[in-house]
Design a protein around this motif. Structure first.
Motif, PDB file in Angstrom:
ATOM      1  N   ASP A  77      -1.733   7.982   4.536  1.00 35.84           N
ATOM      2  CA  ASP A  77      -1.444   6.595   4.904  1.00 35.84           C
ATOM      3  C   ASP A  77      -1.726   6.361   6.387  1.00 35.84           C
ATOM      4  O   ASP A  77      -1.082   6.970   7.248  1.00 35.84           O
ATOM      5  CB  ASP A  77       0.021   6.275   4.592  1.00 35.84           C
ATOM      6  CG  ASP A  77       0.332   4.791   4.673  1.00 35.84           C
ATOM      7  OD1 ASP A  77      -0.615   3.980   4.679  1.00 35.84           O
ATOM      8  OD2 ASP A  77       1.527   4.431   4.723  1.00 35.84           O
ATOM      9  N   ALA A  95      -4.780   5.161   2.250  1.00 35.94           N
ATOM     10  CA  ALA A  95      -4.566   3.766   2.626  1.00 35.94           C
ATOM     11  C   ALA A  95      -4.873   3.603   4.112  1.00 35.94           C
ATOM     12  O   ALA A  95      -4.472   4.433   4.933  1.00 35.94           O
ATOM     13  CB  ALA A  95      -3.123   3.352   2.342  1.00 35.94           C
ATOM     14  N   LYS A 143       0.830  -1.215   0.000  1.00 33.73           N
ATOM     15  CA  LYS A 143       0.000   0.000   0.000  1.00 33.73           C
ATOM     16  C   LYS A 143       0.866   1.268   0.000  1.00 33.73           C
ATOM     17  O   LYS A 143       0.662   2.167  -0.817  1.00 33.73           O
ATOM     18  CB  LYS A 143      -0.941   0.011   1.218  1.00 33.73           C
ATOM     19  CG  LYS A 143      -1.935  -1.141   1.275  1.00 33.73           C
ATOM     20  CD  LYS A 143      -2.956  -0.961   2.380  1.00 33.73           C
ATOM     21  CE  LYS A 143      -2.337  -0.876   3.757  1.00 33.73           C
ATOM     22  NZ  LYS A 143      -1.636  -2.125   4.156  1.00 33.73           N
TER      23      LYS A 143
END
Length: 384
Positions: free
Chosen positions: A340, A373, A265
């Motif tokens: 993220d 993500a 990811k």
């Protein structure tokens, strides 16, 4: 396009440790210290608008097709800069008596001035030859450099200095008069030409790297709606990368990415961010094909840390980063954003609630693009 220090660090644009790889080290093929510094500044400050970006891309693309060999060595260019900045006093009136006296009293300075007065003429002539030897019409950036060099070469006083240098100096007074003219009247022009030499060194480095790594130039658009597309995109620092496709539009401006640990990811986020970044430098991108609009800002939140000195906890640093993104959007800027594992610094319940709130807040800004993500896959159910 604006990019802040955090985003540069997240994408590993510059080295973060002695042995770490970086995008800059991958691209840097400059031959001069000044070219290296110019390339560094370009990486810190990508072109500030679409027109400037297109001009830089045009120059880099041209240099992938038409090779320019920068033949003047780094040490010579630096020495030319030192000569132009030197404060050696010679003669005021230019009389024969004063000139001879200077020659007799300081022979070391005399030989230095004689050598570098000739080197100046040689450098300008050699630089001009590099640019004028290309049969194709030069792009605007290179044409500006060529025009400045040619303008100096055709100046009657500089032509006289060049001829004397080529055929040999006839007298002490001739050398000292030429030196005085160079370090007074032509000093600014010559320093500007040296800066152009560094500029072209940086552009050639970007062009050569585009060729060496098989990057492809993306199409840059000026359309208002959000748009980014890349086919077979890879991370350029990986030895065996796995290619992937990415597409974002105004009707699909949010990619929600989830999966187990070590599934790639973060690598995907970085690869996409690097492609946007290199595209906004005017370079090719690590993809088979690409197209993107001009984004005002590239913003990432991938590797947030706490700050003991400032008294920021990990969670507070995450919240602060999201606030920075919100402030940029509120100013009407069009942003390409990579997020993220938001709010990993708090418990799962609070992270879930905060992530949903952020996602709901971002989606309406349709001109911007987001890739997020997270392990909290359930959060998407609150958005659909």
């Amino acid at each position: 396009m604006n990019i802040d220090k955090q985003s540069l660090a997240d994408l590993e644009i510059f080295k973060t440790g002695d042995n770490s790889l970086s995008i800059f080290s991958l691209i840097d093929k400059t031959k001069t210290t000044g070219g290296n510094q110019r390339l560094y500044q370009k990486f810190l400050h990508p072109p500030g608008d679409l027109e400037a970006l297109r001009k830089q891309q045009e120059a880099i693309r041209f240099l992938t097709l038409n090779k320019i060999n920068l033949t003047v060595e780094n040490i010579k260019v630096k020495s030319l800069e030192d000569y132009l900045s030197s404060n050696i006093d010679t003669v005021d009136t230019g009389s024969m008596f004063e000139s001879i006296w200077f020659w007799l009293s300081d022979r070391q300075a005399w030989w230095y001035l004689k050598e570098w007065t000739s080197e100046v003429a040689g450098f300008v002539a050699e630089f001009s030859q590099m640019l004028t030897s290309i049969p194709q019409k030069l792009p605007e950036i290179l044409e500006q450099a060529s025009n400045e060099v040619v303008h100096l070469l055709h100046d009657p006083e500089f032509e006289k200095i060049s001829r004397s240098s080529h055929h040999g100096w006839r007298s002490v007074i001739q050398v000292l008069q030429a030196d005085k003219t160079i370090r007074t009247r032509f000093r600014i022009s010559l320093k500007s030409i040296i800066e152009w030499y560094y500029e072209i060194d940086a552009l050639v480095s970007m062009a050569q790297s585009t060729l060496d790594h098989h990057f492809q130039f993306p199409e840059i658009t000026g359309q208002a709606e959000c748009f980014f597309q890349a086919e077979e995109l890879v991370h350029p620092l990986l030895e065996h990368p796995v290619p992937c496709d990415t597409k974002l539009t105004s009707s699909l401006n949010f990619i929600f990415l989830t999966g187990p640990n070590m599934s790639g990811k973060t690598t995907y986020l970085k690869a996409t961010g690097i492609a946007v970044y290199l595209g906004h430098l005017g370079m090719g991108i690590p993809a088979k094909r690409g197209k993107m609009k001009y984004f005002d800002c590239l913003f990432t939140s991938l590797n947030i840390t706490d700050s003991i000195v400032n008294g920021y906890s990990f969670f507070f640093s995450e919240v602060r980063r999201v606030k920075e993104l919100a402030e940029i959007l509120s100013k009407g800027k069009i942003v390409f954003s990579l997020l993220d594992e938001l709010f990993r610094g708090t418990n799962v319940k609070d992270a879930y609630d905060a992530s949903v709130l952020v996602m709901k807040g971002l989606i309406p800004w349709e001109k911007s693009a987001y890739i997020m993500a997270t392990h909290l896959w359930e959060t998407w159910e609150q958005i659909e």
